[in-house]
Design an enzyme around this catalytic site. Structure first.
Site, PDB file in Angstrom:
ATOM      1  N   CYS A   2     -45.796  -1.968   9.251  1.00 19.16           N
ATOM      2  CA  CYS A   2     -45.266  -1.916  10.611  1.00 19.16           C
ATOM      3  C   CYS A   2     -44.808  -0.508  10.961  1.00 19.16           C
ATOM      4  CB  CYS A   2     -44.091  -2.861  10.751  1.00 19.16           C
ATOM      5  SG  CYS A   2     -44.506  -4.554  10.352  1.00 19.16           S
ATOM      6  N   ARG A  27     -51.094   3.287  10.128  1.00  9.30           N
ATOM      7  CA  ARG A  27     -50.370   2.529   9.114  1.00  9.30           C
ATOM      8  C   ARG A  27     -50.950   1.135   8.908  1.00  9.30           C
ATOM      9  NH1 ARG A  27     -44.948   4.952   8.771  1.00  9.30           N
ATOM     10  NH2 ARG A  27     -44.046   3.007   8.096  1.00  9.30           N
ATOM     11  N   TRP A  74     -47.768  -5.450  11.203  1.00 11.97           N
ATOM     12  CA  TRP A  74     -48.696  -5.863  10.133  1.00 11.97           C
ATOM     13  C   TRP A  74     -48.112  -7.167   9.601  1.00 11.97           C
ATOM     14  CZ3 TRP A  74     -48.677  -6.774   4.819  1.00 11.97           C
ATOM     15  CH2 TRP A  74     -49.920  -6.724   4.182  1.00 11.97           C
ATOM     16  N   ASN A  98     -39.217  -3.257  10.697  1.00 10.94           N
ATOM     17  CA  ASN A  98     -40.196  -3.010   9.640  1.00 10.94           C
ATOM     18  C   ASN A  98     -39.559  -3.481   8.345  1.00 10.94           C
ATOM     19  OD1 ASN A  98     -42.035  -2.018   7.814  1.00 10.94           O
ATOM     20  ND2 ASN A  98     -41.561   0.146   8.161  1.00 10.94           N
ATOM     21  N   GLY A  99     -40.273  -4.287   7.562  1.00 12.37           N
ATOM     22  CA  GLY A  99     -39.723  -4.781   6.298  1.00 12.37           C
ATOM     23  C   GLY A  99     -39.651  -6.297   6.303  1.00 12.37           C
ATOM     24  N   GLU A 478     -62.062   4.520  -8.742  1.00 10.84           N
ATOM     25  CA  GLU A 478     -61.718   5.000  -7.393  1.00 10.84           C
ATOM     26  C   GLU A 478     -62.922   4.853  -6.458  1.00 10.84           C
ATOM     27  OE1 GLU A 478     -59.481   5.682  -5.444  1.00 10.84           O
ATOM     28  OE2 GLU A 478     -60.135   7.203  -4.039  1.00 10.84           O
ATOM     29  N   LYS A 482     -62.955   2.639  -3.078  1.00 11.55           N
ATOM     30  CA  LYS A 482     -63.315   3.188  -1.765  1.00 11.55           C
ATOM     31  C   LYS A 482     -64.378   2.304  -1.111  1.00 11.55           C
ATOM     32  CE  LYS A 482     -60.748   5.438  -0.955  1.00 11.55           C
ATOM     33  NZ  LYS A 482     -59.676   5.871  -1.808  1.00 11.55           N
ATOM     34  N   GLU A 485     -62.855  -1.070   0.007  1.00 14.26           N
ATOM     35  CA  GLU A 485     -61.903  -0.934   1.113  1.00 14.26           C
ATOM     36  C   GLU A 485     -62.563  -0.833   2.470  1.00 14.26           C
ATOM     37  OE1 GLU A 485     -59.586   2.622  -0.118  1.00 14.26           O
ATOM     38  OE2 GLU A 485     -57.894   1.476   0.638  1.00 14.26           O
ATOM     39  N   HIS A 501     -69.643  -5.436 -22.658  1.00 14.72           N
ATOM     40  CA  HIS A 501     -68.703  -6.496 -23.034  1.00 14.72           C
ATOM     41  C   HIS A 501     -68.488  -7.486 -21.903  1.00 14.72           C
ATOM     42  CE1 HIS A 501     -67.867  -4.457 -26.785  1.00 14.72           C
ATOM     43  NE2 HIS A 501     -67.773  -3.323 -26.102  1.00 14.72           N
ATOM     44  N   LYS A 603     -51.677   1.514   5.635  1.00 18.02           N
ATOM     45  CA  LYS A 603     -51.659   2.825   4.996  1.00 18.02           C
ATOM     46  C   LYS A 603     -50.470   2.971   4.061  1.00 18.02           C
ATOM     47  CE  LYS A 603     -52.989   7.088   4.409  1.00 18.02           C
ATOM     48  NZ  LYS A 603     -54.109   7.242   3.461  1.00 18.02           N
TER      49      LYS A 603
HETATM   50  O1  M6R Z   1     -48.889   6.150  -0.382  1.00 19.54           O
HETATM   51  P1  M6R Z   1     -49.339   5.757  -1.756  1.00 19.54           P
HETATM   52  O2  M6R Z   1     -50.139   6.818  -2.429  1.00 19.54           O
HETATM   53  O3  M6R Z   1     -48.188   5.314  -2.617  1.00 19.54           O
HETATM   54  O4  M6R Z   1     -50.270   4.514  -1.554  1.00 19.54           O
HETATM   55  C1  M6R Z   1     -50.799   3.821  -2.650  1.00 19.54           C
HETATM   56  C2  M6R Z   1     -51.924   2.905  -2.237  1.00 19.54           C
HETATM   57  O5  M6R Z   1     -51.475   1.973  -1.297  1.00 19.54           O
HETATM   58  C3  M6R Z   1     -53.109   3.675  -1.644  1.00 19.54           C
HETATM   59  O6  M6R Z   1     -53.592   4.650  -2.507  1.00 19.54           O
HETATM   60  C4  M6R Z   1     -54.257   2.708  -1.297  1.00 19.54           C
HETATM   61  O7  M6R Z   1     -54.793   2.173  -2.470  1.00 19.54           O
HETATM   62  C5  M6R Z   1     -55.322   3.412  -0.471  1.00 19.54           C
HETATM   63  N1  M6R Z   1     -55.701   2.580   0.624  1.00 19.54           N
HETATM   64  C6  M6R Z   1     -56.534   3.731  -1.245  1.00 19.54           C
HETATM   65  O8  M6R Z   1     -57.536   4.302  -0.482  1.00 19.54           O
END
Ligand code: M6R
Length: 608
Positions: A2, A27, A74, A98-99, A478, A482, A485, A501, A603
């Protein structure tokens, strides 16, 4: 997650609130809304979905007022809908939050018994009714806020608008960040500095437990013990165009192509290029650290996983890496004399932040690597080092990741020099490779056509596998993250040696397998795994350098090769991360997904 914005001033605020919400879009959100005080009436506009829906509603049916609040939601409690969108209100107050209010169910039950009627499924609405109840009892707004804060449990940032108080907003922070900006006869409130950037760069960050009364002339802040307190006024320089795409189709693409600069800026803050020596801004006593525990989430976690290889191989320092949400409840005994390093782009990820608090309680030296100055982790850690990636807006982390790796590489060399595991000459050799990184990154980013071609092979796939060994095993993970996501293709990153395995059972002629095989000490083994993929009919695409190409051609391995420059232990994971980012970007654009705001993602993850 949020996002919050508020303005109390001397000009109409509604359109400015919506503009502010646009800067919070990154965000992640599913609905949005604004509320203003107009001629002593609370006016609200809310809409489910993208901000354009709220903008359209406002254009058709505008609202006035010089004091207002706005919110991007959110969903946590209650589905994404107009009814659950913030602000929530009564005839006396409007609230954005927010929270999570953890004891909301119990409070709601009590309030319903007292005759309060709820109109949403959210936890936030209890704040509205508590405030209203206390105001109805004759309490002044600030006292009503104090009572409300005493009733609620959980993590939150709150901004409250009160009917009859045209020039005032009440704010409170527990867990979730909140910043007050001071302008010219106006005050602003935001979840972060970015939302306030075009209006003011003069900011006061609320501390844990603070609450405040904000007027056009400024704010009176109170600490958790209700004492009036001054929080320092800080100047935060964020360029107003940080939140623009700068001619690119997406923020993610812009941020990928910023990496020659962001990695250079980060390295420049840590290395003296003239003397080829380190200039780390914090003096960490690496020699007296018995063990290093690195903790993070998501992409930031993968940078800890790369750094584990570096610190163990180069600085001979034992390292454990952990996902923050697991670390918090694992009751891991941390050693006397240990240090815990936390990595976060936002500096606000709740699991990482809480893990840091736990490590402090366990007497660990805490080190943060964050991209957002003045973020919660930045302020809490014993030592903090900044990545110089600039605001990262795309939900998929790209430039923050490579900047994190650049910082970790330098910290590793710092540790190695102090621990005597590297001579000055050896350290200088490593630094020369790092200093050349920005040029190499630039070169790799120019080969867009190669990555677009591979993206065409990924696009029809339902699943994909990424394989790597050593420092490129985390890059395989990673790369898979990506792809998941932003293209919604199921992908897994595996240690190449682990494939047989289990995951090997998945390989068939429909399965693309991305193999990362720089010519390092792991290459020959990785190429054997590549052969195993090909033997089972998988679609093998190998990222390697000219030495790898020679091996592949000599052995007659029938694979597509994407050629990379030769790399080095510290530079290879940074360089190999780049094509992984572009592969996912081009695959997502072929599929037509929402690259910058992929479904369900936020985000900055400020709830557990
Ligand atoms: O702000 P942060 O680096 O702590 O965030 C961690 C993860 O939420 C963040 O890296 C998330 O996995 C990304 N969407 C990856 O692309």
């Amino acid at each position: 997650m949020c996002g919050i914005v508020g303005i109390v001033g001397h000009q109409p605020v509604a359109q400015r609130l919506i503009d502010g919400l646009k800067r919070l879009e990154y965000r992640g959100y599913d609905s949005a809304g604004i509320a203003t005080l107009d001629q002593n009436e609370i006016c609200i506009r809310r809409a489910q979905g993208k901000l354009q829906a709220l903008q359209d509603l406002f254009t058709q049916d505008s609202i006035n007022g010089m004091t207002g609040i706005g919110h991007t939601r959110w969903a946590t409690h209650g589905i994404p809908s107009e009814a659950n969108a913030h602000p929530h209100s009564s005839d006396k107050v409007a609230v954005v939050h927010n929270g999570i209010i953890e004891n909301y169910a119990h409070l709601k039950e009590k309030l319903i018994k007292k005759g309060h009627a709820f109109t949403s499924q959210t936890d936030t609405e209890v704040v509205v009714h508590l405030m209203t109840d206390y105001l109805n009892q004759g309490l002044k707004p600030l006292e009503a806020l104090r009572q409300t804060l005493a009733d609620i449990e959980g993590a939150f940032a709150l901004v409250i608008l009160i009917k009859g108080d045209n020039n005032t907003l009440l704010v409170a922070r527990r867990g979730s960040p909140l910043v007050i900006g001071e302008g010219n006869g106006e005050s602003f409130i935001g979840s972060d500095a970015l939302v306030l950037a075009p209006w003011t760069q003069q900011l006061r960050y609320l501390e844990e437990g603070d609450y405040a009364i904000v007027t056009p002339q400024g704010s009176q802040i109170y600490d958790i013990d209700h004492h009036p307190i001054d929080r320092p006024l800080k100047t935060i320089n964020i360029s107003a165009d940080a939140a623009t795409k700068g001619g690119y189709d997406h923020f993610m693409l812009k941020e990928i192509f910023e990496q020659p600069t962001t990695v250079k800026d980060t390295l420049d803050s840590l290395i003296n290029a003239d003397t080829e020596t380190l200039k780390i801004p914090v003096n960490i006593d690496w020699n007296n650290i018995s063990k290093l525990t690195m903790i993070a989430c998501g992409t930031s976690y993968f940078s800890t996983a790369v750094a584990k290889y570096w610190f163990e191989m180069i600085a001979k320092l034992p390292v454990e890496v952990d996902i923050a949400s697991e670390f918090r409840y694992r009751e891991s005994p941390l050693p006397t004399g240990g240090a815990a390093l936390f990595i976060s782009q936002s500096g606000e990820t709740i699991d990482t932040l809480e893990a840091m608090k736990q490590a402090k309680e366990d007497h660990q030296t805490t080190i943060a690597i964050v991209n957002v100055p003045e973020s919660s982790m930045d302020r809490l850690a014993d030592y903090s080092v900044h990545t110089k990636a600039g605001p990262e807006i795309g939900v998929a982390s790209t430039k923050a990741f490579t900047a994190q790796l650049a910082v970790l590489a330098c910290l590793c060399l710092d540790a190695a020099i102090k621990r005597g595991t590297l001579t000055e000459t050896e350290a200088r050799e490593h630094l020369q490779h790092l200093l050349n990184l920005p040029n190499e990154i630039y070169g790799i980013l120019q080969k867009e056509a190669d990555y677009q071609q591979v993206a065409h092979r990924l696009q029809p796939a339902r699943d994909a596998l990424y394989l790597g060994r050593g420092t490129n095993f985390p890059i395989a993970m990673e790369g898979a993250l990506k792809l998941k996501e932003i293209s919604y293709i199921h992908a897994e990153g595996y240690a190449a040696g682990e494939m047989k395995h289990g995951p090997i059972a998945l390989i068939d002629e429909l399965m693309p397998v991305i193999v990362l095989a720089p010519s390092d000490k792991w290459m020959v083994k990785t190429l054997s795994n590549l052969q195993e993929v090909i033997a089972r009919g998988g679609i093998a695409i190998c990222f390697t350098d000219c030495i790898g190409r020679t091996h592949i051609e000599k052995d007659g391995i029938p694979t597509q090769i994407v050629e990379m420059p030769e790399s080095h232990l510290l530079t290879s994971p940074i360089l190999y991360a780049l094509p992984m980012q572009l592969l996912s970007y081009y695959t997502a654009t072929l599929k037509g997904t929402d690259v910058d705001q992929p479904r369900n993602l936020a985000k900055s993850v400020t709830v557990e």
